[in-house]
Design an enzyme around this catalytic site. Structure first.
Site, PDB file in Angstrom:
ATOM      1  N   VAL A  51       0.836  -1.201   0.000  1.00 52.01           N
ATOM      2  CA  VAL A  51       0.000   0.000   0.000  1.00 52.01           C
ATOM      3  C   VAL A  51       0.872   1.253   0.000  1.00 52.01           C
ATOM      4  CG1 VAL A  51      -1.759   1.303   1.270  1.00 52.01           C
ATOM      5  CG2 VAL A  51      -1.867  -1.198   1.218  1.00 52.01           C
ATOM      6  N   ASP A  52       0.573   2.181  -0.911  1.00 50.62           N
ATOM      7  CA  ASP A  52       1.330   3.428  -0.998  1.00 50.62           C
ATOM      8  C   ASP A  52       0.592   4.609  -0.386  1.00 50.62           C
ATOM      9  OD1 ASP A  52       3.465   2.239  -2.415  1.00 50.62           O
ATOM     10  OD2 ASP A  52       2.339   2.399  -4.292  1.00 50.62           O
ATOM     11  N   VAL A  53      -0.739   4.516  -0.330  1.00 47.51           N
ATOM     12  CA  VAL A  53      -1.545   5.627   0.154  1.00 47.51           C
ATOM     13  C   VAL A  53      -2.458   5.150   1.278  1.00 47.51           C
ATOM     14  CG1 VAL A  53      -3.259   7.372  -0.457  1.00 47.51           C
ATOM     15  CG2 VAL A  53      -1.518   6.709  -2.130  1.00 47.51           C
TER      16      VAL A  53
END
Length: 212
Positions: A51-53
């Site tokens: 997950v980046d955000v």
């Protein structure tokens, strides 16, 4: 037998309840409450890698009332150090992004304006997207300063809001409320000073002003 409907907090399902043995059998055979299963996070490292955000609600997640929830600063610091993008969303329109930034700051959290997405900001962003300002019309607001402050930032004229918290209508035969024919849109948000005048005025604008 008589029946009542029970609303379960946090669920969209209303479970009917009935009185009497026959009614109970009928309800139990026809009605089922389905709950989504949710398993405990087993591998935090895998989540961080995939997950980046991260998007957080505010009320009940970051704070409760005017108190910061334990552990929040440490979690946010960890995510920022890991290079993750963070956003904060809320459907509470009583504050603008500036107002919410002030609340974050008062709780000791360093949050940027562009990381905050409130419903008041979303309403103003939509008005800007459809180029409402170019119509030369006004917005009638049922809501609080969060909405009007966001409209001010994009130069959209407005009326109503907190300035009409004490307005009353005349409940008598032949009474008439005059409304502004230049109102081209109505924005409604949470309003702790809602009154019948505001509701009537908004209804008149929507019904009587073409295109509103």
């Amino acid at each position: 037998p008589h029946s009542v409907v029970r609303r379960v907090p946090g669920r969209a399902t209303a479970a009917p309840l009935a009185f009497g043995p026959t009614a109970r059998r009928r309800v139990s055979s026809r009605s089922r409450v389905h709950m989504a299963s949710c398993s405990r996070l087993a591998d935090a490292a895998a989540l961080m890698d995939s997950v980046d955000v991260f998007i957080f609600d505010c009320d009940g997640v970051i704070w409760k009332g005017d108190s910061l929830i334990d552990g929040v600063p440490a979690i946010l610091d960890m995510l920022r150090k890991a290079g993750k993008k963070i956003f904060f969303v809320t459907n509470n329109s009583t504050k603008s992004r500036k107002g919410y930034k002030g609340k974050f700051t008062s709780l000791g959290l360093d949050v940027q304006d562009e990381e905050i997405f409130s419903s008041s900001f979303a309403a103003a962003a939509y008005m800007e997207q459809i180029k409402f300002k170019d119509t030369g019309k006004k917005v009638y607001v049922i809501g609080e300063r969060g909405i009007t402050e966001e409209l001010d930032l994009i130069g959209v004229p407005h009326m109503g809001g907190e300035s009409e918290k004490d307005m009353k209508i005349e409940l008598k035969s032949g009474a008439k409320v005059e409304h502004d024919e230049d109102v081209g849109a109505v924005i409604v948000g949470f309003d702790r000073n809602i009154n019948y005048y505001k509701i009537q005025y908004a209804q008149l604008c929507i019904n009587e002003n073409p295109g509103c």
